[in-house]
Design an enzyme around this catalytic site. Structure first.
Site, PDB file in Angstrom:
ATOM      1  N   ASP A  48       0.825  -1.217   0.000  1.00 54.01           N
ATOM      2  CA  ASP A  48       0.000   0.000   0.000  1.00 54.01           C
ATOM      3  C   ASP A  48       0.856   1.263   0.000  1.00 54.01           C
ATOM      4  O   ASP A  48       1.830   1.365   0.757  1.00 54.01           O
ATOM      5  CB  ASP A  48      -0.887   0.039   1.245  1.00 54.01           C
ATOM      6  N   HIS A  51      -1.101   4.497  -0.478  1.00 55.67           N
ATOM      7  CA  HIS A  51      -2.121   5.363   0.137  1.00 55.67           C
ATOM      8  C   HIS A  51      -1.821   6.854   0.036  1.00 55.67           C
ATOM      9  O   HIS A  51      -1.867   7.582   1.027  1.00 55.67           O
ATOM     10  CB  HIS A  51      -2.338   4.973   1.600  1.00 55.67           C
ATOM     11  N   ASP A  57      -4.052  -0.294  -3.419  1.00 53.28           N
ATOM     12  CA  ASP A  57      -4.216   0.833  -2.491  1.00 53.28           C
ATOM     13  C   ASP A  57      -3.172   1.913  -2.752  1.00 53.28           C
ATOM     14  O   ASP A  57      -2.409   2.314  -1.872  1.00 53.28           O
ATOM     15  CB  ASP A  57      -4.176   0.365  -1.034  1.00 53.28           C
ATOM     16  N   ASP A 104      -6.148   7.228  -1.613  1.00 55.32           N
ATOM     17  CA  ASP A 104      -6.989   7.404  -0.430  1.00 55.32           C
ATOM     18  C   ASP A 104      -6.160   7.635   0.830  1.00 55.32           C
ATOM     19  O   ASP A 104      -5.045   7.151   0.967  1.00 55.32           O
ATOM     20  CB  ASP A 104      -7.937   6.224  -0.191  1.00 55.32           C
ATOM     21  N   ARG A 105      -6.764   8.364   1.756  1.00 56.84           N
ATOM     22  CA  ARG A 105      -6.181   8.728   3.054  1.00 56.84           C
ATOM     23  C   ARG A 105      -5.057   9.751   2.898  1.00 56.84           C
ATOM     24  O   ARG A 105      -5.177  10.864   3.337  1.00 56.84           O
ATOM     25  CB  ARG A 105      -5.717   7.490   3.839  1.00 56.84           C
ATOM     26  N   ASN A 110      -8.470  -2.829  -2.411  1.00 52.42           N
ATOM     27  CA  ASN A 110      -9.852  -2.529  -2.012  1.00 52.42           C
ATOM     28  C   ASN A 110     -10.164  -1.037  -2.066  1.00 52.42           C
ATOM     29  O   ASN A 110     -11.331  -0.641  -2.124  1.00 52.42           O
ATOM     30  CB  ASN A 110     -10.140  -3.084  -0.609  1.00 52.42           C
ATOM     31  N   HIS A 111      -9.124  -0.186  -2.078  1.00 53.90           N
ATOM     32  CA  HIS A 111      -9.364   1.259  -2.164  1.00 53.90           C
ATOM     33  C   HIS A 111      -9.423   1.767  -3.603  1.00 53.90           C
ATOM     34  O   HIS A 111      -9.657   2.963  -3.810  1.00 53.90           O
ATOM     35  CB  HIS A 111      -8.313   2.035  -1.373  1.00 53.90           C
ATOM     36  N   HIS A 142      -3.829  -8.273  -3.357  1.00 51.92           N
ATOM     37  CA  HIS A 142      -3.866  -7.239  -2.335  1.00 51.92           C
ATOM     38  C   HIS A 142      -4.320  -7.768  -0.983  1.00 51.92           C
ATOM     39  O   HIS A 142      -3.702  -7.486   0.038  1.00 51.92           O
ATOM     40  CB  HIS A 142      -4.782  -6.092  -2.768  1.00 51.92           C
ATOM     41  N   ARG A 194     -12.893  -6.673   9.545  1.00 51.27           N
ATOM     42  CA  ARG A 194     -13.168  -5.489   8.716  1.00 51.27           C
ATOM     43  C   ARG A 194     -14.647  -5.370   8.357  1.00 51.27           C
ATOM     44  O   ARG A 194     -15.090  -4.312   7.929  1.00 51.27           O
ATOM     45  CB  ARG A 194     -12.360  -5.556   7.420  1.00 51.27           C
ATOM     46  N   HIS A 253      -2.337  -4.753   2.369  1.00 47.58           N
ATOM     47  CA  HIS A 253      -3.645  -4.535   2.989  1.00 47.58           C
ATOM     48  C   HIS A 253      -3.615  -4.266   4.492  1.00 47.58           C
ATOM     49  O   HIS A 253      -4.606  -3.807   5.038  1.00 47.58           O
ATOM     50  CB  HIS A 253      -4.504  -5.771   2.681  1.00 47.58           C
TER      51      HIS A 253
END
Length: 485
Positions: A229, A231, A258, A261-262, A290-291, A339, A387, A414
């Site tokens: 990730d 991110h 990923d 995001d964030r 997943n993002h 992922h 989750r 992840h």
């Protein structure tokens, strides 16, 4: 009777001490430790709503939204007038994309606290989001087969005379373009929207022609790098290239989902990665995380960032591109990289993964969901995911899968890990996470894996976060997630 009361008081006092210890750990951002001590408090006093509500908040910080939801629900059941528990549950529902259920809890808070402006604001924001989604769904039904690409008049986009940023050469990504792009991004400059659109058109066209599982061949003496990730942490991405060299035909990379995001430099990350993909299509690989999904991007900042730096139309185009990202890579027919993780059912083969129809938003169950969302666990067998999506799988599940598919091990991402990586399941399930000091709060290191084609043995490089401009993570996120930012 007196002895019983003394014991009861003692248990209650000890539980409070555990709670205070947990609160202290939470404040110092040691969320796993906080969860451990809230759990001890709950074991001694299982009817205290505050303990469940506090643990719910800690679970949110570790992205265990399923567990956060369960704890917040328990707190509401124990004390149905406990406003904070409704807030917690609403936030967990939001994080899981269950907006109508979140709205119900925000409404409960608003009714209980009619003078609470924050509660009213959150209710209104959530209601607005639900109406927006319903409108988008109605449009999508009426215009199902039309691509955003068809609605963009590329030739009409003019490049202003004062634009001095990176430029595609004859419409193509080159080494010079990427060098200029990274240099521009480091000083917080911007790529012209015409070139940005062109990159998205080209990369979408490329990914549409690829299978859901990509087979990658690595030469005996060839180095290959796997990153987890990112991110939106652009400056940490640049640090990876400083430490390990820029991608090239002799320095291939796989980025394992990923990307966005964030972190608030997601646009910079994704255009850098897509540019390398176009320049070195056979030596640079990207898996969907997943993002890379519409719901996640709406909530965790990427959509807001694209709208701020470009247009809402471009945000929709990104959703189309992400739908075509491959779901997994198999290296030398020996290592599977995805992922999330493995599957809710036994007997899944590599051909099953190849056959997945991926051009869609991630479903809530099935092979595609598990590839993007699942996590390993220490216990044997399978369990529902903390989750709230996907599953948790044990070492026996990993062993059976790799033996059935003639693999050496699997690599997934992840999950935040303190050193940036973790060996689990007798070294057959490896996690790599490449965003150090995740969200500027977790204090973790990032890592990447290098291996060669001869022995395929993973070597780990850990590194710390580097400074970045003073734009906080989640700066573009939906305000409804402010509780867990």
């Amino acid at each position: 009777m007196g002895d019983f009361q003394t014991q009861e008081k003692s248990a209650s006092q000890t539980a409070e001490e555990y709670k205070e210890k947990a609160n202290s750990l939470f404040k110092s951002q040691q969320y796993e430790g906080a969860i451990e001590f809230y759990t001890k408090a709950i074991e001694l006093d299982p009817n205290n709503a505050i303990y469940y509500s506090n643990r719910s908040f800690a679970y949110m910080k570790t992205e265990c939204f399923g567990s956060a939801l369960a704890d917040a629900t328990k707190a509401v059941e124990l004390q149905n007038s406990y406003v904070k528990a409704y807030y917690r549950r609403a936030t967990a529902y939001m994080a899981l994309g269950k907006f109508k259920l979140a709205l119900r809890d925000y409404e409960a808070v608003s009714k209980a606290c009619p003078n609470d402006k924050d509660a009213r604001l959150k209710y209104n924001e959530c209601n607005k989001l639900i109406k927006k989604l319903a409108f988008e769904k109605a449009i999508a039904v009426n215009d199902e087969k039309k691509s955003v690409v068809d609605s963009i008049n590329f030739d009409s986009i003019t490049i202003e005379e004062d634009y001095s940023g990176p430029a595609l050469e004859d419409g193509k990504v080159t080494e010079k373009f990427i060098a200029e792009l990274m240099k521009t991004y480091k000083r917080q400059g911007k790529l012209h929207r015409k070139y940005a659109y062109k990159i998205l058109f080209e990369v979408k066209d490329y990914f549409m022609k690829q299978p859901s599982l990509i087979d990658v061949t690595i030469g005996d003496d060839e180095k290959f790098t796997i990153c987890g990730d990112i991110h939106g942490q652009f400056y940490d991405l640049m640090n990876i290239f400083e430490l390990n060299g820029l991608p090239s035909p002799t320095n291939p990379y796989l980025f394992n989902g990923d990307f966005v995001d964030r972190g608030s430099f997601s646009v910079e990350c994704i255009f850098t990665l897509f540019s390398f993909k176009l320049l070195y299509p056979n030596n640079f690989f990207m898996s969907r995380g997943n993002h890379e999904s519409h719901t996640m991007n709406q909530m965790y900042g990427f959509e807001g960032e694209v709208r701020s730096k470009y247009t809402a139309e471009m945000a929709d185009l990104f959703t189309e591109v992400y739908n075509w990202l491959p779901l997994a890579h198999c290296l030398n027919k020996r290592v599977l990289v995805m992922h999330g993780g493995l599957f809710a059912n036994d007997g899944v083969t590599l051909n099953d993964i190849r056959s997945i129809e991926r051009n869609r938003q991630p479903p809530e169950e099935g092979l595609m969901c598990d590839l993007l969302w699942s996590d390993p666990q220490n216990a044997f067998g399978r369990a529902p995911s903390k989750r709230g999506v996907g599953i948790q799988f044990g070492p026996d599940v990993t062993k059976a899968f790799i033996e059935a598919n003639n693999l050496d091990y699997i690599v997934r991402s992840h999950e935040v890990k303190s050193e940036g990586y973790e060996n689990a399941h007798d070294n057959k399930c490896i996690t790599v996470f490449s965003a150090p000091n995740y969200c500027d709060t977790m204090g973790n290191k990032g890592a990447f894996i290098t291996l060669n084609g001869r022995d395929m043995k993973p070597k780990f490089t850990s590194y710390s976060a580097v400074p970045h401009p003073d734009i906080k993570p989640m700066a573009y996120a939906n305000p409804l997630l402010s509780l867990i930012a």
